[in-house]
Write a protein that holds these residues in place. Structure first.
Motif, mmCIF file in Angstrom:
data_model
loop_
_atom_site.group_PDB
_atom_site.id
_atom_site.type_symbol
_atom_site.label_atom_id
_atom_site.label_comp_id
_atom_site.label_asym_id
_atom_site.label_seq_id
_atom_site.Cartn_x
_atom_site.Cartn_y
_atom_site.Cartn_z
ATOM 1 N N VAL A 1 29.065 5.303 91.540
ATOM 2 C CA VAL A 1 28.232 5.777 92.355
ATOM 3 C C VAL A 1 28.289 7.402 92.282
ATOM 4 N N SER A 2 27.318 8.154 91.945
ATOM 5 C CA SER A 2 27.100 9.404 92.171
ATOM 6 C C SER A 2 26.230 10.022 92.919
ATOM 7 N N TYR A 3 26.308 11.474 93.287
ATOM 8 C CA TYR A 3 25.143 12.169 93.975
ATOM 9 C C TYR A 3 24.651 13.125 93.300
ATOM 10 N N GLY A 4 23.385 13.232 93.714
ATOM 11 C CA GLY A 4 22.601 14.443 92.950
ATOM 12 C C GLY A 4 22.360 15.468 93.850
ATOM 13 N N TYR A 5 20.897 15.558 94.285
ATOM 14 C CA TYR A 5 20.605 16.492 95.376
ATOM 15 C C TYR A 5 19.738 15.565 96.201
ATOM 16 N N GLY A 6 20.307 15.419 97.337
ATOM 17 C CA GLY A 6 19.927 14.738 98.388
ATOM 18 C C GLY A 6 19.613 13.206 98.127
ATOM 19 N N MET A 7 20.006 12.698 97.127
ATOM 20 C CA MET A 7 20.364 11.130 96.741
ATOM 21 C C MET A 7 21.361 10.581 95.882
ATOM 22 N N TRP A 8 21.540 9.311 96.173
ATOM 23 C CA TRP A 8 22.535 8.582 95.265
ATOM 24 C C TRP A 8 21.956 8.080 93.951
ATOM 25 N N MET A 9 23.109 7.739 93.066
ATOM 26 C CA MET A 9 22.596 7.109 92.028
ATOM 27 C C MET A 9 23.816 6.038 91.576
ATOM 28 N N ASN A 10 23.249 5.105 91.395
ATOM 29 C CA ASN A 10 24.247 3.904 90.654
ATOM 30 C C ASN A 10 24.108 3.825 89.136
ATOM 31 N N THR A 11 25.290 3.848 88.483
ATOM 32 C CA THR A 11 25.317 3.912 87.055
ATOM 33 C C THR A 11 26.092 2.776 86.549
ATOM 34 N N ARG A 12 25.730 2.018 85.387
ATOM 35 C CA ARG A 12 26.492 1.177 84.522
ATOM 36 C C ARG A 12 26.417 1.348 83.356
ATOM 37 N N ASN A 13 27.754 1.234 82.815
ATOM 38 C CA ASN A 13 27.735 1.663 81.057
ATOM 39 C C ASN A 13 27.181 3.095 81.034
ATOM 40 N N LYS A 14 27.553 4.082 81.912
ATOM 41 C CA LYS A 14 27.084 5.340 81.893
ATOM 42 C C LYS A 14 25.676 5.708 81.712
ATOM 43 N N ARG A 15 24.840 4.779 82.333
ATOM 44 C CA ARG A 15 23.498 4.699 82.439
ATOM 45 C C ARG A 15 23.020 4.587 83.958
ATOM 46 N N ILE A 16 22.295 5.571 84.359
ATOM 47 C CA ILE A 16 21.598 5.473 85.486
ATOM 48 C C ILE A 16 20.706 4.221 85.808
ATOM 49 N N VAL A 17 21.025 3.331 86.858
ATOM 50 C CA VAL A 17 20.256 2.101 86.761
ATOM 51 C C VAL A 17 19.242 2.022 88.157
ATOM 52 N N LYS A 18 19.680 3.199 89.142
ATOM 53 C CA LYS A 18 19.018 3.046 90.475
ATOM 54 C C LYS A 18 19.375 4.361 90.988
ATOM 55 N N TYR A 19 18.091 5.203 91.615
ATOM 56 C CA TYR A 19 18.136 6.100 92.486
ATOM 57 C C TYR A 19 17.779 5.527 93.640
ATOM 58 N N HIS A 20 18.735 6.143 94.575
ATOM 59 C CA HIS A 20 18.263 5.536 96.139
ATOM 60 C C HIS A 20 18.643 6.472 97.233
ATOM 61 N N VAL A 21 17.843 6.283 98.298
ATOM 62 C CA VAL A 21 18.216 7.060 99.612
ATOM 63 C C VAL A 21 18.488 5.748 100.589
ATOM 64 N N MET A 22 19.293 6.234 101.592
ATOM 65 C CA MET A 22 19.700 5.373 102.796
ATOM 66 C C MET A 22 19.766 6.294 103.990
ATOM 67 N N GLY A 23 19.835 5.639 105.137
ATOM 68 C CA GLY A 23 19.914 6.124 106.410
ATOM 69 C C GLY A 23 20.362 5.162 107.509
ATOM 70 N N TYR A 24 21.409 5.591 108.399
ATOM 71 C CA TYR A 24 21.827 4.735 109.499
ATOM 72 C C TYR A 24 21.925 5.559 110.726
ATOM 73 N N ASP A 25 21.200 5.141 111.809
ATOM 74 C CA ASP A 25 21.517 5.970 113.159
ATOM 75 C C ASP A 25 21.499 4.522 113.873
ATOM 76 N N PRO A 26 22.085 4.868 115.301
ATOM 77 C CA PRO A 26 21.846 3.676 116.109
ATOM 78 C C PRO A 26 20.364 3.234 116.433
ATOM 79 N N GLY A 27 20.007 2.138 116.106
ATOM 80 C CA GLY A 27 18.573 1.460 115.953
ATOM 81 C C GLY A 27 17.881 1.636 114.936
ATOM 82 N N VAL A 28 18.632 2.170 113.712
ATOM 83 C CA VAL A 28 17.837 2.662 112.638
ATOM 84 C C VAL A 28 18.753 2.164 111.505
#
Length: 340
Positions: free
Chosen positions: A273-300
């Motif tokens: 798991v890495s972080y770029g600018y404002g987003m997360w990235m999941n890597t496998r075998n030194k390759r990015i397989v997923k760019y993603h964002v997430m958010g949690y608040d009460p009721g969200v």
């Protein structure tokens, strides 16, 4: 449509999911909505219902900063003290925009998840209905001491993104919310998305719900800031969020060079798991397989991702405090979105 549509529908039912789902892979689409946007009136969620996405909107802030870099109003290495006329008596003089974007600035946060468990505790001293602009957040952290030296460590930080929003406002002369709506939402065709005040929610917007241990529930009206800002709180529809990923990849929001900087894994957070600018990235075998964002608040709860190996885009906003993550993980498995 996806051949696994019945299985995907079953995943939603199994989790009692309340929200909207939109998946696009090439020309194929899957969309579904479940639960109530308004429980009292029994108004159902729809695919194009607006949902709050909490910290999922930090990426919009990062793109706003990258656009200003493209216009040469600042650089990623510009020091905070050189681009924002706000006094931070105890902040280190060498904090850079890059460090604010990557949560490595070391500044204090107004909500530290390692110290506070309940987001609602914030509003006991500062009523949430008073936080109508980014400036109103400053007293929550402006005079606090640094928690680490700049660049020393990754520490997820909402205050850092408030500061980035203030930089956008000072450099453009626009409110942060208006800047994002004009320079990201409009070019991306996100016509149903925006920053809305909780006491003036537009039509077709879901209320956020918090379930209590005794079986009762309440809305999140007094549990989150009254209007979203640069650290989170935008409202989007699931289809609009997929449009956003398409616009980003088509270079309608940033140039190829700037997008490359945005998508670079700048900080290793933990294994895979890495972080770029404002987003997360999941890597496998030194390759990015997923760019993603997430958010949690009460009721969200919110997850949205782009999978570069197959070009799939996914958006799962929910008006419940959890659920989006579990649905996303099962959909990834069923649709084989991440190769093992």
């Amino acid at each position: 449509m996806f051949s696994q549509e019945n299985v995907l529908d079953q995943i939603i039912r199994d989790h009692g999911f309340s929200g909207s789902i939109f998946v696009k892979k090439g020309e194929k689409e899957y969309n579904q909505a479940s639960g109530y946007a308004n429980r009292v009136e029994e108004r159902l969620n729809k695919v194009n219902t607006r949902f709050g996405i909490a910290s999922g909107s930090k990426l919009f802030t990062a793109i706003g900063i990258a656009q200003l870099v493209e216009k040469e109003r600042l650089s990623f290495e510009t020091k905070l003290s050189d681009c924002l006329n706000v006094a931070f008596p105890h902040f280190h003089e060498n904090i850079t925009i890059h460090q604010l974007l990557t949560h490595t600035s070391g500044i204090p946060d107004y909500f530290d998840e390692d110290v506070m468990e309940d987001f609602e505790d914030l509003w006991k001293k500062t009523p949430m209905y008073l936080l109508k602009s980014l400036q109103h957040f400053l007293p929550l952290f402006q005079y606090d001491e640094m928690v680490a030296r700049p660049g020393e460590a990754f520490h997820y930080n909402n205050a850092g993104y408030i500061v980035l929003g203030l930089i956008i406002e000072q450099q453009t002369g626009m409110s942060f919310q208006r800047y994002i709506e004009e320079n990201i939402f409009k070019p991306a065709g996100m016509n149903d998305s925006g920053y809305f005040s909780l006491d003036r929610l537009p039509q077709n917007t879901a209320l956020g719900y918090m379930d209590e241990d005794d079986g009762s529930w309440r809305t999140n009206t007094y549990a989150i800031p009254i209007v979203g800002g640069s650290d989170g709180g935008a409202y989007v529809t699931a289809p609009d969020m997929v449009k956003f990923w398409e616009a980003l990849n088509d270079f309608r929001l940033l140039s190829k060079r700037s997008l490359g900087r945005l998508l670079t894994p700048h900080v290793d957070v933990k294994e895979g798991v890495s972080y770029g600018y404002g987003m997360w990235m999941n890597t496998r075998n030194k390759r990015i397989v997923k760019y993603h964002v997430m958010g949690y608040d009460p009721g969200v709860s919110f997850h949205s991702a782009y999978y570069p190996d197959n070009g799939c885009k996914l958006a799962i906003p929910s008006n419940h405090s959890d659920g989006a993550y579990r649905v996303m993980k099962e959909m990834e498995e069923v649709l084989h979105l991440i190769d093992t």
